[in-house]
Design a protein around this motif. Structure first.
Motif, PDB file in Angstrom:
ATOM      1  N   ALA A  46      15.750  56.398  72.899  1.00 34.23           N
ATOM      2  CA  ALA A  46      14.724  57.419  73.067  1.00 34.23           C
ATOM      3  C   ALA A  46      15.321  58.824  73.020  1.00 34.23           C
ATOM      4  CB  ALA A  46      13.985  57.211  74.387  1.00 34.23           C
ATOM      5  N   ARG A  47      16.560  58.954  73.401  1.00 35.00           N
ATOM      6  CA  ARG A  47      17.269  60.242  73.350  1.00 35.00           C
ATOM      7  C   ARG A  47      18.607  60.018  72.670  1.00 35.00           C
ATOM      8  NH1 ARG A  47      12.990  61.304  74.674  1.00 35.00           N
ATOM      9  NH2 ARG A  47      12.170  62.418  76.450  1.00 35.00           N
ATOM     10  N   ASP A  48      19.234  61.074  72.271  1.00 36.11           N
ATOM     11  CA  ASP A  48      20.510  60.959  71.579  1.00 36.11           C
ATOM     12  C   ASP A  48      21.646  60.980  72.607  1.00 36.11           C
ATOM     13  OD1 ASP A  48      22.323  60.733  69.577  1.00 36.11           O
ATOM     14  OD2 ASP A  48      22.194  62.810  68.921  1.00 36.11           O
ATOM     15  N   TYR A  49      21.817  59.850  73.304  1.00 31.76           N
ATOM     16  CA  TYR A  49      22.847  59.748  74.330  1.00 31.76           C
ATOM     17  C   TYR A  49      24.235  59.469  73.751  1.00 31.76           C
ATOM     18  CZ  TYR A  49      19.031  59.238  77.677  1.00 31.76           C
ATOM     19  OH  TYR A  49      17.910  59.420  78.434  1.00 31.76           O
ATOM     20  N   GLU A  50      24.271  58.858  72.604  1.00 32.28           N
ATOM     21  CA  GLU A  50      25.538  58.396  72.044  1.00 32.28           C
ATOM     22  C   GLU A  50      26.334  59.556  71.449  1.00 32.28           C
ATOM     23  OE1 GLU A  50      25.895  55.456  72.988  1.00 32.28           O
ATOM     24  OE2 GLU A  50      23.807  54.991  73.297  1.00 32.28           O
ATOM     25  N   THR A  51      27.642  59.488  71.577  1.00 38.20           N
ATOM     26  CA  THR A  51      28.502  60.538  71.014  1.00 38.20           C
ATOM     27  C   THR A  51      29.037  60.167  69.638  1.00 38.20           C
ATOM     28  OG1 THR A  51      30.404  59.618  72.186  1.00 38.20           O
ATOM     29  CG2 THR A  51      29.202  61.410  73.266  1.00 38.20           C
ATOM     30  N   HIS A  52      29.036  58.889  69.319  1.00 42.89           N
ATOM     31  CA  HIS A  52      29.536  58.443  68.016  1.00 42.89           C
ATOM     32  C   HIS A  52      28.392  57.869  67.187  1.00 42.89           C
ATOM     33  CE1 HIS A  52      33.685  59.005  69.160  1.00 42.89           C
ATOM     34  NE2 HIS A  52      33.435  58.378  70.298  1.00 42.89           N
ATOM     35  N   PRO A  53      28.246  58.289  65.931  1.00 38.71           N
ATOM     36  CA  PRO A  53      27.180  57.754  65.079  1.00 38.71           C
ATOM     37  C   PRO A  53      27.236  56.229  64.937  1.00 38.71           C
ATOM     38  CG  PRO A  53      28.178  59.673  64.058  1.00 38.71           C
ATOM     39  CD  PRO A  53      29.003  59.340  65.263  1.00 38.71           C
ATOM     40  N   SER A  54      28.429  55.659  64.964  1.00 44.87           N
ATOM     41  CA  SER A  54      28.534  54.205  64.825  1.00 44.87           C
ATOM     42  C   SER A  54      27.897  53.489  66.018  1.00 44.87           C
ATOM     43  CB  SER A  54      29.994  53.779  64.667  1.00 44.87           C
ATOM     44  OG  SER A  54      30.731  54.139  65.813  1.00 44.87           O
ATOM     45  N   THR A  55      27.968  54.079  67.198  1.00 47.58           N
ATOM     46  CA  THR A  55      27.328  53.480  68.370  1.00 47.58           C
ATOM     47  C   THR A  55      25.813  53.547  68.226  1.00 47.58           C
ATOM     48  OG1 THR A  55      29.194  54.194  69.723  1.00 47.58           O
ATOM     49  CG2 THR A  55      27.200  53.533  70.891  1.00 47.58           C
ATOM     50  N   SER A  56      25.297  54.680  67.762  1.00 42.72           N
ATOM     51  CA  SER A  56      23.858  54.800  67.530  1.00 42.72           C
ATOM     52  C   SER A  56      23.392  53.786  66.498  1.00 42.72           C
ATOM     53  CB  SER A  56      23.503  56.208  67.061  1.00 42.72           C
ATOM     54  OG  SER A  56      23.714  57.134  68.088  1.00 42.72           O
ATOM     55  N   ALA A  57      24.140  53.624  65.427  1.00 40.88           N
ATOM     56  CA  ALA A  57      23.780  52.657  64.386  1.00 40.88           C
ATOM     57  C   ALA A  57      23.773  51.243  64.954  1.00 40.88           C
ATOM     58  CB  ALA A  57      24.749  52.762  63.214  1.00 40.88           C
ATOM     59  N   SER A  58      24.722  50.930  65.801  1.00 50.62           N
ATOM     60  CA  SER A  58      24.769  49.600  66.417  1.00 50.62           C
ATOM     61  C   SER A  58      23.568  49.375  67.328  1.00 50.62           C
ATOM     62  CB  SER A  58      26.052  49.426  67.221  1.00 50.62           C
ATOM     63  OG  SER A  58      27.157  49.485  66.372  1.00 50.62           O
ATOM     64  N   MET A  59      23.176  50.400  68.070  1.00 51.59           N
ATOM     65  CA  MET A  59      22.022  50.274  68.963  1.00 51.59           C
ATOM     66  C   MET A  59      20.735  50.078  68.163  1.00 51.59           C
ATOM     67  SD  MET A  59      23.396  50.192  71.848  1.00 51.59           S
ATOM     68  CE  MET A  59      21.994  50.217  72.907  1.00 51.59           C
ATOM     69  N   ILE A  60      20.616  50.728  67.024  1.00 54.38           N
ATOM     70  CA  ILE A  60      19.441  50.547  66.169  1.00 54.38           C
ATOM     71  C   ILE A  60      19.419  49.127  65.622  1.00 54.38           C
ATOM     72  CG2 ILE A  60      18.395  51.231  63.970  1.00 54.38           C
ATOM     73  CD1 ILE A  60      19.345  54.111  64.668  1.00 54.38           C
ATOM     74  N   ARG A  61      20.580  48.635  65.197  1.00 51.93           N
ATOM     75  CA  ARG A  61      20.649  47.249  64.700  1.00 51.93           C
ATOM     76  C   ARG A  61      20.306  46.250  65.800  1.00 51.93           C
ATOM     77  NH1 ARG A  61      25.489  49.219  62.240  1.00 51.93           N
ATOM     78  NH2 ARG A  61      25.066  49.692  60.063  1.00 51.93           N
ATOM     79  N   TRP A  62      20.620  46.578  67.027  1.00 55.03           N
ATOM     80  CA  TRP A  62      20.320  45.704  68.156  1.00 55.03           C
ATOM     81  C   TRP A  62      18.820  45.744  68.472  1.00 55.03           C
ATOM     82  CZ3 TRP A  62      22.725  41.981  70.668  1.00 55.03           C
ATOM     83  CH2 TRP A  62      22.240  41.580  71.906  1.00 55.03           C
ATOM     84  N   ALA A  63      18.195  46.900  68.341  1.00 50.01           N
ATOM     85  CA  ALA A  63      16.793  47.071  68.717  1.00 50.01           C
ATOM     86  C   ALA A  63      15.825  46.611  67.620  1.00 50.01           C
ATOM     87  CB  ALA A  63      16.522  48.539  69.040  1.00 50.01           C
ATOM     88  N   ALA A  64      16.203  46.729  66.371  1.00 52.45           N
ATOM     89  CA  ALA A  64      15.287  46.461  65.257  1.00 52.45           C
ATOM     90  C   ALA A  64      14.696  45.049  65.261  1.00 52.45           C
ATOM     91  CB  ALA A  64      15.975  46.765  63.937  1.00 52.45           C
ATOM     92  N   PRO A  65      15.472  44.010  65.480  1.00 49.06           N
ATOM     93  CA  PRO A  65      14.865  42.676  65.470  1.00 49.06           C
ATOM     94  C   PRO A  65      13.806  42.492  66.550  1.00 49.06           C
ATOM     95  CG  PRO A  65      17.230  42.493  65.249  1.00 49.06           C
ATOM     96  CD  PRO A  65      16.929  43.924  65.565  1.00 49.06           C
ATOM     97  N   GLY A  66      13.948  43.169  67.665  1.00 44.20           N
ATOM     98  CA  GLY A  66      12.957  43.060  68.732  1.00 44.20           C
ATOM     99  C   GLY A  66      11.590  43.553  68.305  1.00 44.20           C
TER     100      GLY A  66
END
Length: 86
Positions: A46-66
């Motif tokens: 919901a907010r841009d908490y992550e400092t590394h783009p790769s972490t944000s990308a991983s979180m999106i990949r984790w959330a998308a199937p849900g």
């Protein structure tokens, strides 16, 4: 291009015509807005908490199937509901 090479898809940017006044529905925009709503429904995204783009990308990949799983379940009454185990 990243989308072409990695995803084998084409990204089209649709701009508002210069003479357009007021609200006009753009084709398929709802798909983008629905996807962004699914992603931001997860607290971490919901907010841009992550400092590394790769972490944000991983979180999106984790959330998308849900967001997609309820749509794949034929017995589910609505897209937002989760079916009981069989």
């Amino acid at each position: 291009m990243w989308a072409r090479d990695l995803l084998r898809t084409t990204v089209e940017i649709v701009r508002k015509p210069a003479d357009q006044r007021g609200f006009v529905v753009h084709p398929r925009r709802w798909v983008v807005e629905r996807t962004l709503a699914w992603i931001t429904a997860h607290r971490r995204l919901a907010r841009d908490y992550e400092t590394h783009p790769s972490t944000s990308a991983s979180m999106i990949r984790w959330a998308a199937p849900g967001g997609m799983l309820p749509l794949l379940d034929n017995k589910s009454a609505t897209a937002g509901s989760v079916a009981a185990p069989h």
